[in-house]
Design a protein around this motif. Structure first.
Motif, PDB file in Angstrom:
ATOM      1  N   ASN A  76     -12.209   7.222  -0.773  1.00 46.08           N
ATOM      2  CA  ASN A  76     -13.313   8.198  -1.158  1.00 46.08           C
ATOM      3  C   ASN A  76     -12.872   9.256  -1.480  1.00 46.08           C
ATOM      4  O   ASN A  76     -11.620  10.166  -1.041  1.00 46.08           O
ATOM      5  CB  ASN A  76     -13.099   8.278   0.215  1.00 46.08           C
TER       6      ASN A  76
ATOM      7  N   ASP B  15     -17.492   0.383   7.335  1.00 44.64           N
ATOM      8  CA  ASP B  15     -18.269  -0.815   7.230  1.00 44.64           C
ATOM      9  C   ASP B  15     -19.085  -0.998   8.827  1.00 44.64           C
ATOM     10  O   ASP B  15     -20.690  -1.693   8.349  1.00 44.64           O
ATOM     11  CB  ASP B  15     -17.128  -1.785   7.249  1.00 44.64           C
TER      12      ASP B  15
ATOM     13  N   GLY C 227      -8.178   1.142   1.017  1.00 43.56           N
ATOM     14  CA  GLY C 227      -9.260   1.446   0.521  1.00 43.56           C
ATOM     15  C   GLY C 227      -9.901   2.678   0.696  1.00 43.56           C
ATOM     16  O   GLY C 227     -10.292   3.427  -0.698  1.00 43.56           O
TER      17      GLY C 227
ATOM     18  N   GLY D   9     -11.547   2.232   7.754  1.00 38.58           N
ATOM     19  CA  GLY D   9     -12.952   1.529   6.678  1.00 38.58           C
ATOM     20  C   GLY D   9     -13.357   0.366   7.893  1.00 38.58           C
ATOM     21  O   GLY D   9     -14.859  -0.036   6.966  1.00 38.58           O
TER      22      GLY D   9
ATOM     23  N   THR E  31     -20.862   6.180   1.734  1.00 39.36           N
ATOM     24  CA  THR E  31     -20.537   7.517   0.456  1.00 39.36           C
ATOM     25  C   THR E  31     -20.911   7.968   0.050  1.00 39.36           C
ATOM     26  O   THR E  31     -21.427   8.977  -0.017  1.00 39.36           O
ATOM     27  CB  THR E  31     -19.102   7.354  -0.188  1.00 39.36           C
TER      28      THR E  31
ATOM     29  N   GLY F 102     -18.064   1.528   2.843  1.00 38.59           N
ATOM     30  CA  GLY F 102     -17.195   2.258   2.657  1.00 38.59           C
ATOM     31  C   GLY F 102     -17.976   3.382   1.322  1.00 38.59           C
ATOM     32  O   GLY F 102     -18.728   3.592   1.958  1.00 38.59           O
TER      33      GLY F 102
ATOM     34  N   HIS G 189       1.145  -1.504   0.151  1.00 44.07           N
ATOM     35  CA  HIS G 189      -0.663   0.343   0.151  1.00 44.07           C
ATOM     36  C   HIS G 189       1.138   1.169   0.388  1.00 44.07           C
ATOM     37  O   HIS G 189       0.474   1.851  -0.732  1.00 44.07           O
ATOM     38  CB  HIS G 189      -1.152   0.191   1.336  1.00 44.07           C
TER      39      HIS G 189
ATOM     40  N   SER H  65      -7.481   1.892   5.613  1.00 43.97           N
ATOM     41  CA  SER H  65      -7.966   0.368   4.824  1.00 43.97           C
ATOM     42  C   SER H  65      -8.936   0.033   5.671  1.00 43.97           C
ATOM     43  O   SER H  65      -9.075   0.400   6.319  1.00 43.97           O
ATOM     44  CB  SER H  65      -7.143  -0.448   4.819  1.00 43.97           C
ATOM     45  N   GLY H  66      -9.696  -1.563   5.665  1.00 48.05           N
ATOM     46  CA  GLY H  66     -10.785  -1.907   6.525  1.00 48.05           C
ATOM     47  C   GLY H  66      -9.497  -2.811   7.283  1.00 48.05           C
ATOM     48  O   GLY H  66     -10.428  -2.950   9.024  1.00 48.05           O
ATOM     49  N   GLY H  67      -8.302  -2.954   7.919  1.00 46.86           N
ATOM     50  CA  GLY H  67      -7.281  -3.395   8.349  1.00 46.86           C
ATOM     51  C   GLY H  67      -6.595  -2.794   9.329  1.00 46.86           C
ATOM     52  O   GLY H  67      -5.902  -2.893  10.072  1.00 46.86           O
TER      53      GLY H  67
ATOM     54  N   THR I 225      -7.592   0.239  -3.666  1.00 46.57           N
ATOM     55  CA  THR I 225      -7.550  -1.196  -3.150  1.00 46.57           C
ATOM     56  C   THR I 225      -6.803  -2.197  -3.261  1.00 46.57           C
ATOM     57  O   THR I 225      -6.004  -1.807  -3.912  1.00 46.57           O
ATOM     58  CB  THR I 225      -8.973  -1.298  -3.623  1.00 46.57           C
ATOM     59  N   ASP I 226      -7.346  -2.942  -2.554  1.00 50.71           N
ATOM     60  CA  ASP I 226      -6.513  -4.362  -2.510  1.00 50.71           C
ATOM     61  C   ASP I 226      -5.954  -5.350  -4.105  1.00 50.71           C
ATOM     62  O   ASP I 226      -6.777  -4.981  -5.415  1.00 50.71           O
ATOM     63  CB  ASP I 226      -7.242  -5.659  -1.817  1.00 50.71           C
TER      64      ASP I 226
HETATM   65  O1  KG4 Z   1      -7.891  -1.783   1.661  1.00 49.11           O
HETATM   66  P1  KG4 Z   1      -8.850  -2.326   1.335  1.00 49.11           P
HETATM   67  O2  KG4 Z   1      -9.270  -2.815  -0.558  1.00 49.11           O
HETATM   68  O3  KG4 Z   1      -8.969  -3.846   2.046  1.00 49.11           O
HETATM   69  C1  KG4 Z   1      -8.424  -4.325   3.083  1.00 49.11           C
HETATM   70  O4  KG4 Z   1      -8.705  -4.223   3.505  1.00 49.11           O
HETATM   71  O5  KG4 Z   1      -6.665  -4.672   2.944  1.00 49.11           O
HETATM   72  O6  KG4 Z   1      -9.639  -1.670   1.699  1.00 49.11           O
HETATM   73  C2  KG4 Z   1     -11.204  -1.696   2.211  1.00 49.11           C
HETATM   74  C3  KG4 Z   1     -11.817  -1.057   3.328  1.00 49.11           C
HETATM   75  C4  KG4 Z   1     -13.780  -1.779   3.888  1.00 49.11           C
HETATM   76  O7  KG4 Z   1     -12.941  -1.326   4.665  1.00 49.11           O
HETATM   77  C5  KG4 Z   1     -14.193  -0.049   2.430  1.00 49.11           C
HETATM   78  O8  KG4 Z   1     -15.189  -0.311   3.301  1.00 49.11           O
HETATM   79  C6  KG4 Z   1     -13.332   1.294   2.320  1.00 49.11           C
HETATM   80  O9  KG4 Z   1     -12.119   0.385   2.201  1.00 49.11           O
HETATM   81  N1  KG4 Z   1     -13.325   1.556   0.913  1.00 49.11           N
HETATM   82  C7  KG4 Z   1     -14.314   2.712   1.506  1.00 49.11           C
HETATM   83  C8  KG4 Z   1     -14.611   3.844   0.107  1.00 49.11           C
HETATM   84  N2  KG4 Z   1     -14.059   2.572  -0.410  1.00 49.11           N
HETATM   85  C9  KG4 Z   1     -13.330   1.249   0.005  1.00 49.11           C
HETATM   86  N3  KG4 Z   1     -14.291   3.849   2.754  1.00 49.11           N
HETATM   87  C10 KG4 Z   1     -14.795   4.615   2.248  1.00 49.11           C
HETATM   88  N4  KG4 Z   1     -14.928   5.288   1.386  1.00 49.11           N
HETATM   89  C11 KG4 Z   1     -14.824   4.666  -0.024  1.00 49.11           C
HETATM   90  N5  KG4 Z   1     -15.703   4.828  -1.029  1.00 49.11           N
END
Ligand code: KG4
Length: 334
Positions: A273, A167, A269, A163, A184, A180, A115, A136-138, A300-301
């Motif tokens: 936004n 969620d 991720g 993230g 949004t 996310g 990342h 991100s989500g993690g 994103t991943d």
């Molecule tokens: O980096 P990622 O693809 O996966 C990992 O967590 O490693 O991130 C996913 C996270 C999820 O929690 C998703 O809800 C969030 O990123 N996300 C967003 C948006 N698109 C994805 N959060 C806010 N606004 C967005 N547009």
């Protein structure tokens, strides 16, 4: 030199072929959103089973799209961690097996470094040093990036990742998964000043984050929302999003100031936004900072960033993976 990148840390199976100079020959991502959406979140057992079904076709697709065969590949890079253990094991074991039967060296990649470097997958590229916000989500962390393999953690979340908060709010308001993009979208018609949700600034000068108090405040507000009250949901989403974005932007700028760095990079991720990108750009402009926000598909991943990080790691240590190597659930950078 051609690098095959394999990613399976969470709920996306991804593979990409990257040329060492930075040219991306292919990048394929297979999403599992459809499987997990009816549960309102990722079900680890289902995620790893789906990875098992998807890994071979996705890697083959990436090779085919790049118009090459496996024998043209010089390095296999796969995510070793952090992430869901069952998910990680699929991509990582697949990469080790490919390496074993073909003799192509393999390398295990820390997802976080990928990342931090994904910005190099498009032009223009930044120069070191830069401050990177990875949300991100993690994870939600700030890093000082000094080189392709030289990263210093400046701050991280003490509880939920940004993230994860998106969620969970989506689940509270029954907006669907992934949260996310759903929050949004709902926020578009809302008033960001309708609710003054708490911002966790923590101790003076702190670069750490905390989103659990905000999440609880949103939960309490949601108790008053009648099912289907669209306007009320939109106001909650807009106000929640504003609270997250305000803290992410302010702490990123604080990190740049504290470390006298003129460049800011976004990753993860949540960086997809639009409100975060807009506010970060305006604030960076006002402070004379240069902002690099990679295309949302690179935030994103994806397998391309794994290939890129694996390549630089291999150049630095030149040591292929041992077949006994195992996955890890926590990044060594945090
Ligand atoms: O980096 P990622 O693809 O996966 C990992 O967590 O490693 O991130 C996913 C996270 C999820 O929690 C998703 O809800 C969030 O990123 N996300 C967003 C948006 N698109 C994805 N959060 C806010 N606004 C967005 N547009």
């Amino acid at each position: 030199m051609l690098i095959l990148g394999i990613e399976s840390s969470c709920d996306d199976t991804a593979a990409a072929v990257l040329e060492a100079g930075g040219r991306l020959l292919s990048s394929i991502v297979s999403s599992q959103d459809e499987i997990h959406s009816r549960f309102g979140g990722i079900v680890p057992e289902l995620a790893s089973r789906r990875h098992l079904e998807a890994i071979e076709p996705i890697v083959s697709h990436a090779l085919k799209k790049a118009d090459i065969t496996l024998s043209d590949i010089n390095l296999i890079a796969a995510t070793q961690g952090p992430g869901l253990t069952g998910s990680l094991l699929v991509g990582f074991s697949y990469a080790k097996a490919l390496s074993y039967v073909t003799g192509i060296p393999a390398i295990g990649v820390d997802h976080m470094t990928a990342h931090l470097l994904s910005v190099f997958l498009e032009k223009p590229t930044p120069t070191f040093p830069y401050i990177a916000l990875i949300a991100s989500g993690g994870t939600t962390s700030l890093f000082l990036c000094l080189g392709y393999t030289d990263f210093k953690l400046l701050g991280r979340t003490r509880d939920d990742a940004a993230g994860e908060a998106f969620d969970k709010v989506a689940r509270m308001l029954d907006l669907g998964y992934p949260g996310g993009p759903a929050v949004t979208k709902c926020a578009e018609k809302g008033n960001p000043r309708a609710h003054r949700f708490p911002r966790a600034w923590l101790e003076e000068g702190s670069l750490d984050f905390s989103f659990s108090g905000l999440k609880t405040a949103v939960f309490n507000q949601c108790q008053d929302v009648a099912a289907g009250a669209k306007e009320a949901k939109a106001d909650i989403c807009a106000s929640f999003q504003e609270a997250v974005v305000e803290v992410l932007v302010a702490k990123t700028l604080r990190a740049a100031e504290q470390h006298a760095v003129g460049t800011v990079v976004l990753g993860g991720g949540v960086s997809a936004n639009a409100r975060l990108r807009q506010k970060m750009l305006k604030s960076c402009d006002a402070k004379g900072l240069q902002l690099f926000s990679p295309h949302p598909s690179l935030c994103t991943d994806n397998g391309a960033m794994i290939a890129l990080a694996g390549y630089h790691q291999y150049l630095a240590i030149h040591k292929p993976l041992s077949y006994e190597a195992d996955v890890f659930s926590r990044s060594k950078l945090e």
